[in-house]
Scaffold this motif. Sequence first.
Motif, PDB file in Angstrom:
ATOM      1  N   GLY A 110      31.952  14.140  21.067  1.00 12.38           N
ATOM      2  CA  GLY A 110      32.666  13.268  21.552  1.00 12.38           C
ATOM      3  C   GLY A 110      33.535  12.671  20.748  1.00 12.38           C
ATOM      4  O   GLY A 110      33.518  12.732  19.413  1.00 12.38           O
ATOM      5  N   GLU A 111      34.482  11.983  21.084  1.00 14.90           N
ATOM      6  CA  GLU A 111      35.714  11.223  20.183  1.00 14.90           C
ATOM      7  C   GLU A 111      35.731   9.499  20.493  1.00 14.90           C
ATOM      8  O   GLU A 111      35.451   9.246  21.395  1.00 14.90           O
ATOM      9  N   HIS A 112      36.289   8.843  19.473  1.00 11.79           N
ATOM     10  CA  HIS A 112      36.617   7.545  19.807  1.00 11.79           C
ATOM     11  C   HIS A 112      37.802   7.484  20.773  1.00 11.79           C
ATOM     12  O   HIS A 112      38.809   8.538  20.566  1.00 11.79           O
ATOM     13  N   ASP A 113      37.726   6.651  21.940  1.00 11.02           N
ATOM     14  CA  ASP A 113      38.668   6.298  22.601  1.00 11.02           C
ATOM     15  C   ASP A 113      38.454   4.973  23.043  1.00 11.02           C
ATOM     16  O   ASP A 113      37.700   4.398  23.653  1.00 11.02           O
ATOM     17  N   LEU A 193      31.480   3.316  20.191  1.00  9.98           N
ATOM     18  CA  LEU A 193      30.979   4.326  21.081  1.00  9.98           C
ATOM     19  C   LEU A 193      31.992   5.579  21.147  1.00  9.98           C
ATOM     20  O   LEU A 193      32.883   5.558  20.802  1.00  9.98           O
ATOM     21  N   LEU A 194      31.274   6.791  21.426  1.00  9.79           N
ATOM     22  CA  LEU A 194      32.192   7.923  21.665  1.00  9.79           C
ATOM     23  C   LEU A 194      32.092   8.531  22.964  1.00  9.79           C
ATOM     24  O   LEU A 194      31.142   8.023  23.955  1.00  9.79           O
ATOM     25  N   TRP A 195      33.185   9.114  23.394  1.00 11.53           N
ATOM     26  CA  TRP A 195      33.317   9.451  24.943  1.00 11.53           C
ATOM     27  C   TRP A 195      33.694  11.150  24.908  1.00 11.53           C
ATOM     28  O   TRP A 195      34.269  11.559  24.097  1.00 11.53           O
ATOM     29  N   GLN A 196      33.320  11.775  26.026  1.00  8.14           N
ATOM     30  CA  GLN A 196      33.369  13.153  26.219  1.00  8.14           C
ATOM     31  C   GLN A 196      33.663  12.936  27.775  1.00  8.14           C
ATOM     32  O   GLN A 196      32.889  12.986  28.461  1.00  8.14           O
ATOM     33  N   ALA A 202      27.802   8.874  22.833  1.00  9.06           N
ATOM     34  CA  ALA A 202      27.145   8.442  21.931  1.00  9.06           C
ATOM     35  C   ALA A 202      27.399   6.954  21.632  1.00  9.06           C
ATOM     36  O   ALA A 202      28.356   6.236  21.713  1.00  9.06           O
ATOM     37  N   LEU A 203      26.178   6.326  21.118  1.00 14.25           N
ATOM     38  CA  LEU A 203      26.305   5.091  20.789  1.00 14.25           C
ATOM     39  C   LEU A 203      25.912   4.985  19.364  1.00 14.25           C
ATOM     40  O   LEU A 203      24.926   5.085  18.845  1.00 14.25           O
ATOM     41  N   LEU A 204      26.803   4.060  18.999  1.00 19.19           N
ATOM     42  CA  LEU A 204      26.685   4.146  17.270  1.00 19.19           C
ATOM     43  C   LEU A 204      26.420   2.688  16.718  1.00 19.19           C
ATOM     44  O   LEU A 204      26.478   1.663  17.153  1.00 19.19           O
ATOM     45  N   ASP A 205      26.282   2.692  15.406  1.00 19.15           N
ATOM     46  CA  ASP A 205      26.382   1.586  14.368  1.00 19.15           C
ATOM     47  C   ASP A 205      25.201   0.394  14.749  1.00 19.15           C
ATOM     48  O   ASP A 205      25.446  -0.475  15.598  1.00 19.15           O
ATOM     49  N   PHE A 206      23.907   0.607  14.723  1.00 16.54           N
ATOM     50  CA  PHE A 206      22.814  -0.163  15.211  1.00 16.54           C
ATOM     51  C   PHE A 206      22.519  -1.238  13.979  1.00 16.54           C
ATOM     52  O   PHE A 206      21.391  -1.757  14.129  1.00 16.54           O
ATOM     53  N   TYR A 207      23.237  -1.256  12.916  1.00 16.04           N
ATOM     54  CA  TYR A 207      22.695  -2.165  11.781  1.00 16.04           C
ATOM     55  C   TYR A 207      23.035  -3.490  11.915  1.00 16.04           C
ATOM     56  O   TYR A 207      22.881  -4.483  11.066  1.00 16.04           O
TER      57      TYR A 207
END
Length: 305
Positions: A110-113, A193-196, A202-207
């Motif tokens: 996926g990609e950032h959108d 988030l990434l989208w395809q 994808a769900l990112l960055d849980f810090y």
Amino acid sequence: MSVYTPLSHRQLAAVLDGYGFRLRDYRAASHGIENSTFLIEAEDRHQQPAPLVLTVFETLTHAALAPYLVLLAHLAEQGLPVPAPLTDHGGQDQITVAGKPAVLMPRLPGEHDFAVDLDRCRQVGALLAQLHQCATGTLQTLPGERQRLETLASHLDQLPDDHREGAKALLSDWQARPTGTTLIHGDLFRDNLLWQQGRISALLDFYNACLDYPEYDLAVTLNDWCVDRNGKPVAEREQALLEGYRESSGQVDDSLLLEALAVAALRFWLSRLAGPVSEHSEGQGSKDPEEFARIFQWRIAALAG
């Protein structure tokens, strides 16, 4: 993300060798502001393509990072679209790069959108509901959002005079509430988030993840996904996101959400005031505090009725 710790081809190749990968190419990621992140094209030991992400943590220590890596592995096991950390030849899920903690992960498709429409808002709401229903019994203790808010309160004196006292009172009231017990992401902005093919991949960055109220997580998300350029709430987007949340068995206390929306806007206004653009970063650096000043004005007015 912005890069505060530049790495050479040789340095990255040495890192990958410790995992059994061969470096082909890499570039610095351009989204985010807290850590140094590299998007890597590599080959595995069978010469198959292996897209990877290396994150070098600028403020977290190895000990502070450990609970988040346990969380990521836990969520990936439960079927959420979350990248779990890879382990090196020594079985370690974090290493040291340029004297700082670092983690290598698979790069999910996926990609950032950054486009926003009603369907995407529903998907985001449904994903949050899925996250909020995850069991937390096996997790290590995560730093709380209340601790972050307490630290950020030291920047309240940077607010304009006409907002300072109201913001102090709001934050004091929120901090006096018992802490919630739901697992929240705490930072579900569009760049995490990434989208395809129009679907979340994808769900990112849980810090910023911690245990607190689901309404607070919804508020953080609504303040990014469901406002216009002037910070004004867009009712149709809000309705779509909350419908997606409720349709996936999420429950919302509307009065608590109304307060959380103002608190979350204040939180990111203060954090942006606390984190000016670094002169030593390559990338976007910190974001504009005025964006959340505008959002806060709308949210605090709605809370006042």
